[in-house]
Write an enzyme that holds these catalytic residues in place. Structure first.
Site, short mmCIF file in Angstrom:
data_model
loop_
_atom_site.label_atom_id
_atom_site.label_comp_id
_atom_site.label_asym_id
_atom_site.label_seq_id
_atom_site.Cartn_x
_atom_site.Cartn_y
_atom_site.Cartn_z
N CYS A 116 -34.87 58.18 -36.40
CA CYS A 116 -34.78 58.83 -35.08
C CYS A 116 -36.12 59.37 -34.60
CB CYS A 116 -33.74 59.93 -35.10
SG CYS A 116 -32.16 59.37 -35.76
N HIS A 240 -35.12 65.33 -30.27
CA HIS A 240 -34.16 64.30 -30.67
C HIS A 240 -32.74 64.81 -30.39
CE1 HIS A 240 -31.87 61.41 -32.74
NE2 HIS A 240 -31.70 62.09 -33.86
N ASN A 270 -25.81 60.52 -30.47
CA ASN A 270 -27.09 60.32 -31.15
C ASN A 270 -27.42 58.83 -31.16
OD1 ASN A 270 -29.16 59.94 -32.98
ND2 ASN A 270 -28.36 61.40 -34.49
N1 COA Z 1 -13.46 66.94 -36.72
C1 COA Z 1 -12.74 68.02 -37.07
N2 COA Z 1 -13.03 68.79 -38.13
C2 COA Z 1 -14.08 68.43 -38.88
C3 COA Z 1 -14.87 67.30 -38.59
C4 COA Z 1 -14.51 66.54 -37.46
N3 COA Z 1 -15.21 65.46 -37.08
N4 COA Z 1 -15.84 67.20 -39.51
C5 COA Z 1 -15.70 68.23 -40.35
N5 COA Z 1 -14.62 68.97 -39.98
C6 COA Z 1 -14.09 70.18 -40.61
C7 COA Z 1 -14.48 70.27 -42.06
O1 COA Z 1 -13.52 69.63 -42.89
C8 COA Z 1 -14.49 71.76 -42.28
O2 COA Z 1 -13.17 72.23 -42.43
P1 COA Z 1 -12.83 73.43 -43.43
O3 COA Z 1 -13.57 74.63 -42.89
O4 COA Z 1 -11.35 73.53 -43.33
O5 COA Z 1 -13.34 72.98 -44.77
C9 COA Z 1 -15.01 72.31 -40.94
O6 COA Z 1 -14.70 71.30 -39.97
C10 COA Z 1 -16.48 72.58 -40.94
O7 COA Z 1 -17.15 71.44 -41.48
P2 COA Z 1 -18.71 71.39 -41.64
O8 COA Z 1 -19.09 70.14 -42.37
O9 COA Z 1 -19.17 72.71 -42.18
O10 COA Z 1 -19.15 71.26 -40.12
P3 COA Z 1 -20.56 71.49 -39.49
O11 COA Z 1 -20.53 72.64 -38.60
O12 COA Z 1 -21.66 71.42 -40.54
O13 COA Z 1 -20.70 70.21 -38.57
C11 COA Z 1 -21.87 68.12 -38.46
C12 COA Z 1 -20.75 68.92 -39.15
C13 COA Z 1 -21.97 66.76 -39.11
C14 COA Z 1 -21.53 67.98 -36.99
C15 COA Z 1 -23.21 68.91 -38.63
O14 COA Z 1 -23.39 69.27 -39.97
C16 COA Z 1 -24.41 68.13 -38.17
O15 COA Z 1 -24.54 67.82 -36.99
N6 COA Z 1 -25.34 67.84 -39.08
C17 COA Z 1 -26.52 67.09 -38.74
C18 COA Z 1 -26.19 65.63 -38.62
C19 COA Z 1 -27.27 64.85 -37.92
O16 COA Z 1 -27.92 65.31 -37.02
N7 COA Z 1 -27.44 63.59 -38.34
C20 COA Z 1 -28.37 62.69 -37.73
C21 COA Z 1 -29.74 62.98 -38.12
S1 COA Z 1 -30.85 61.95 -37.24
#
Ligand code: COA
Length: 316
Positions: A116, A240, A270
């Protein structure tokens, strides 16, 4: 390392264009096959919908053609094509070969894969080629991440999408628009986000999030230092487009208000290499950038790469 452009021959943006596939997939569409909700995706990422479809070559040709038309140049006058992509259409040859032929160009053409961060890598590489004597370069950032996304994995399927952004860079005498830049990568973190050949993306979202904020801020600060500017002299930051919460956290640490931030991820998701040009040219086309404005581009991605550049924007 502080990197300052040589300043003898610079470059300016002469024309630009973008492409998004016509098929729009909303968060509600995803809830039909995934255990997720529109509310969760909006709150945790800022994404509302995304565009899916096309190939890396077809989107690149569409965006590249618009950039060439806007610049009003003959495709045969272009000296090089630098295509940033992490999703080439074939293993061999580079997708830039297909794009070069599709646009009626005859010049050196190669792909850059810095995930990215790749569009900023391509932009800086093009400035290097211009400093060595080339006159006109087409840079394109395109990804079709939908082709390497596991659509049954809610961890990644809510994030990734397809798109393209392209620009013609023309040589100018004097320093040009690029004031400062920075590249970074930390291969020890490659397992945080990867796809094996022929397989789909795996991601440790939480750790990517944590690291992303840090590397974006670090890279942006290096580019600011190289350009001799402070954060409050930046008129627009183009980060980004991965997650609105990553953007908010990085901007807060850089002390740049969200009112100075280009955001399109609610519409695009993204799109990796395409994300910075999609956000930049949306801002330019919507008159958010004036002549003489200082624009900070900053990306991060798998690898774990980061790249940033400070540009003094001139339309003429
Ligand atoms: N829909 C609904 N619930 C979801 C979910 C989804 N798509 N994904 C995860 N959950 C749930 C989890 O199971 C968790 O539930 P729990 O509290 O009962 O265990 C809760 O939501 C929180 O999950 P978590 O993984 O802590 O969420 P988060 O706030 O970290 O968000 C991402 C997840 C992936 C959106 C976030 O971590 C992110 O954007 N990371 C960076 C990814 C990125 O930018 N990648 C590209 C790089 S170029």
């Amino acid at each position: 390392m502080t990197l300052i452009p040589a300043g003898t021959i610079g470059a300016k943006f002469l024309g630009w264009g973008t492409a998004l596939p016509p098929k729009v997939v909303s968060n509600d569409d995803l809830t039909k096959t995934l255990d997720t909700s529109d509310e969760w995706i909006r709150e945790r990422t800022g994404i509302e919908r995304r565009h899916i479809g096309g190939s890396t070559a077809s989107l690149s040709i569409e965006a590249g053609r618009k950039a060439i038309e806007m610049a009003g140049v003959d495709p045969l006058s272009i000296d090089a094509l630098v295509l940033s992509t992490t999703t080439p259409d074939r293993t061999v040859p580079a997708t830039s070969a297909t794009v070069q032929h599709g646009l009626g160009m005859r010049c050196g053409a190669f792909d850059v894969n810095a995930a990215c961060s790749g569009f900023v890598y391509a932009l800086v590489i093009a400035h290097g080629l211009i400093a060595m004597g080339m006159k006109r370069i087409l840079i394109i950032g395109t990804d079709t991440l939908s082709r390497i996304t596991d659509w049954s994995d809610r961890n990644t399927a809510i994030l990734f999408a397809d798109g393209s952004g392209a620009a013609i860079l023309d040589a100018v005498s004097g320093p040009g628009q690029l004031l400062g830049w920075d590249f970074d990568a930390d291969g020890s973190l490659e397992d945080l986000l990867y796809a094996d050949i022929g397989k789909t993306l795996h991601m440790d979202g939480k750790e990517v999030f944590r690291r992303a904020v840090r590397v974006m801020v670090d890279s942006a600060e290096k580019s600011l230092k190289a350009s001799g500017l402070t954060a409050n002299e930046i008129d627009l930051i183009v980060p980004h487009q991965a997650n609105i919460r990553i953007i908010e956290a990085a901007c807060k640490r850089l002390d740049i208000p969200m009112s100075k931030t280009a955001v399109v991820l609610h519409e695009t998701g993204n799109t990796s290499s395409a994300s910075i040009p999609l956000a930049l040219f949306d801002a330019v086309d919507n008159h958010r950038v004036k002549n003489g404005d200082n624009v900070l581009l900053v990306g991060f991605g798998a690898g774990m790469t980061a790249a940033s550049a400070v540009i003094k924007w001139h339309n003429s």
